[in-house]
Design a protein around this motif. Structure first.
Motif, PDB file in Angstrom:
ATOM      1  N   VAL A 168       8.092   1.153  -2.159  1.00 49.41           N
ATOM      2  CA  VAL A 168       8.055   0.116  -0.977  1.00 49.41           C
ATOM      3  C   VAL A 168       6.642   1.517   0.585  1.00 49.41           C
ATOM      4  CG1 VAL A 168      10.228   0.002  -0.694  1.00 49.41           C
ATOM      5  CG2 VAL A 168       9.729   2.175   0.301  1.00 49.41           C
ATOM      6  N   SER A 169       5.961   1.367   1.408  1.00 46.47           N
ATOM      7  CA  SER A 169       5.838   1.132   2.204  1.00 46.47           C
ATOM      8  C   SER A 169       5.767   2.667   2.826  1.00 46.47           C
ATOM      9  CB  SER A 169       4.713   0.982   3.471  1.00 46.47           C
ATOM     10  OG  SER A 169       5.528   0.163   4.533  1.00 46.47           O
ATOM     11  N   ASN A 170       5.073   3.840   3.141  1.00 43.32           N
ATOM     12  CA  ASN A 170       5.262   5.156   4.031  1.00 43.32           C
ATOM     13  C   ASN A 170       5.939   4.585   5.596  1.00 43.32           C
ATOM     14  OD1 ASN A 170       5.660   7.921   3.528  1.00 43.32           O
ATOM     15  ND2 ASN A 170       3.538   8.233   4.965  1.00 43.32           N
ATOM     16  N   PRO A 171       5.388   4.167   5.955  1.00 42.82           N
ATOM     17  CA  PRO A 171       5.721   3.593   7.004  1.00 42.82           C
ATOM     18  C   PRO A 171       6.637   2.930   7.120  1.00 42.82           C
ATOM     19  CG  PRO A 171       4.006   3.061   6.678  1.00 42.82           C
ATOM     20  CD  PRO A 171       3.553   3.505   5.347  1.00 42.82           C
ATOM     21  N   TYR A 172       7.015   2.005   6.160  1.00 38.31           N
ATOM     22  CA  TYR A 172       8.498   1.070   6.587  1.00 38.31           C
ATOM     23  C   TYR A 172       9.843   2.501   6.118  1.00 38.31           C
ATOM     24  CZ  TYR A 172      12.141  -2.384   5.096  1.00 38.31           C
ATOM     25  OH  TYR A 172      12.935  -3.468   5.425  1.00 38.31           O
ATOM     26  N   LEU A 173       9.446   3.166   4.911  1.00 39.84           N
ATOM     27  CA  LEU A 173      10.481   4.158   4.579  1.00 39.84           C
ATOM     28  C   LEU A 173      11.156   4.536   5.953  1.00 39.84           C
ATOM     29  CD1 LEU A 173      12.340   5.062   2.632  1.00 39.84           C
ATOM     30  CD2 LEU A 173      10.709   6.891   1.604  1.00 39.84           C
ATOM     31  N   SER A 174       9.680   6.041   6.786  1.00 36.17           N
ATOM     32  CA  SER A 174      10.328   6.322   7.623  1.00 36.17           C
ATOM     33  C   SER A 174      10.927   5.370   8.752  1.00 36.17           C
ATOM     34  CB  SER A 174       8.766   6.265   8.133  1.00 36.17           C
ATOM     35  OG  SER A 174       8.907   7.393   9.720  1.00 36.17           O
ATOM     36  N   GLN A 175      10.641   4.471   8.729  1.00 37.55           N
ATOM     37  CA  GLN A 175      11.304   3.813   9.981  1.00 37.55           C
ATOM     38  C   GLN A 175      12.671   3.708   9.807  1.00 37.55           C
ATOM     39  OE1 GLN A 175       9.315  -0.116  10.066  1.00 37.55           O
ATOM     40  NE2 GLN A 175       7.886   0.941  11.688  1.00 37.55           N
ATOM     41  N   ILE A 176      13.115   3.774   8.330  1.00 33.80           N
ATOM     42  CA  ILE A 176      14.583   2.986   7.476  1.00 33.80           C
ATOM     43  C   ILE A 176      15.402   5.027   8.071  1.00 33.80           C
ATOM     44  CG2 ILE A 176      15.856   2.971   5.837  1.00 33.80           C
ATOM     45  CD1 ILE A 176      14.020   1.004   4.804  1.00 33.80           C
ATOM     46  N   ARG A 220      14.706   6.724  10.477  1.00 36.56           N
ATOM     47  CA  ARG A 220      14.654   6.991  12.006  1.00 36.56           C
ATOM     48  C   ARG A 220      15.557   6.203  12.455  1.00 36.56           C
ATOM     49  NH1 ARG A 220       9.288   6.213  13.763  1.00 36.56           N
ATOM     50  NH2 ARG A 220       8.738   5.421  12.545  1.00 36.56           N
ATOM     51  N   GLY A 221      16.227   5.003  11.869  1.00 34.24           N
ATOM     52  CA  GLY A 221      17.047   3.953  11.705  1.00 34.24           C
ATOM     53  C   GLY A 221      16.963   2.424  12.838  1.00 34.24           C
ATOM     54  N   LEU A 222      15.302   2.478  12.457  1.00 30.92           N
ATOM     55  CA  LEU A 222      14.709   1.330  12.988  1.00 30.92           C
ATOM     56  C   LEU A 222      14.562   0.493  12.749  1.00 30.92           C
ATOM     57  CD1 LEU A 222      11.467   3.393  14.600  1.00 30.92           C
ATOM     58  CD2 LEU A 222      13.780   3.006  16.081  1.00 30.92           C
ATOM     59  N   ARG A 223      14.850   0.710  10.942  1.00 28.98           N
ATOM     60  CA  ARG A 223      14.789  -0.320   9.981  1.00 28.98           C
ATOM     61  C   ARG A 223      16.122  -0.675   9.445  1.00 28.98           C
ATOM     62  NH1 ARG A 223      10.559  -4.876  10.369  1.00 28.98           N
ATOM     63  NH2 ARG A 223       8.624  -3.906  11.352  1.00 28.98           N
ATOM     64  N   LYS A 224      16.754  -2.259   9.085  1.00 32.10           N
ATOM     65  CA  LYS A 224      17.415  -2.110   8.632  1.00 32.10           C
ATOM     66  C   LYS A 224      17.028  -2.589   6.861  1.00 32.10           C
ATOM     67  CE  LYS A 224      22.373  -3.668   6.855  1.00 32.10           C
ATOM     68  NZ  LYS A 224      23.308  -5.037   7.848  1.00 32.10           N
TER      69      LYS A 224
END
Length: 170
Positions: free
Chosen positions: A33-41, A43-47
């Motif tokens: 997975v992408s680094n930014p996407y994992l970071s958002q997960i 931080r609770g910003l993405r499900k």
């Protein structure tokens, strides 16, 4: 959106990643997975989807079902059932036929106690390892694997022993 509880998931993922001594980038690469996407997960910003959670769990070498519960995809009772099934399927000391029979008995006991068989009950036991059962499976396993009309597991009606001709009784 309904309460997703993704913050709890993110905190848990971060803790697991740190315990595994992986950087965010290393985990992202390992999980595909992408680094930014994992970071958002984290931080609770993405499900994330169940597929992404499975990839992350595999990279962290933890239970995907635990992540599903944390993400609200699976409830705790379903997780426990899935983990029980996974342990049975992963046991190297029993063959595939025995695993299948054991899962059928497990489902029978769950039905007897008022629980419906879970989502994995229809999956063949051989799907995990690909082993084929050999001739070492006894008659008890064959009889127990046949459908029964009662909810309790049945025992074979005839014992497994060499057949001898019966004397006619007149």
């Amino acid at each position: 959106m309904a309460s997703l509880n993704v913050g709890n998931l993110g905190e848990y993922l971060r803790e697991q990643r740190r315990n595994a001594q992986l950087s965010l980038r290393q985990l992202a690469d390992a999980a595909g997975v992408s680094n930014p996407y994992l970071s958002q997960i984290e931080r609770g910003l993405r499900k994330p989807s169940a597929e992404v959670l499975q990839q992350v769990a595999k990279a962290l070498r933890i239970s995907a079902e635990t992540l599903y519960v944390r993400a609200g995809i699976l409830d705790e009772r379903e997780r426990e059932e899935l983990e029980t099934r996974a342990v049975i399927l992963a046991d190297p000391s029993i063959n595939e036929r025995q695993k299948s029979v054991l899962l059928q008995i497990y489902d029978s006991f769950r039905r007897e106690n008022g629980f419906e068989p879970g989502p994995e009950s229809g999956v063949a036991a051989g799907s995990e390892t690909g082993d084929e059962s050999g001739p070492d499976v006894g008659a008890d396993a064959d009889a127990a694997s046949k459908p029964s009309t009662s909810s309790a597991p049945s025992t074979p009606s005839t014992p497994s022993r060499p057949s001898t001709p019966e004397k006619p009784s007149h």
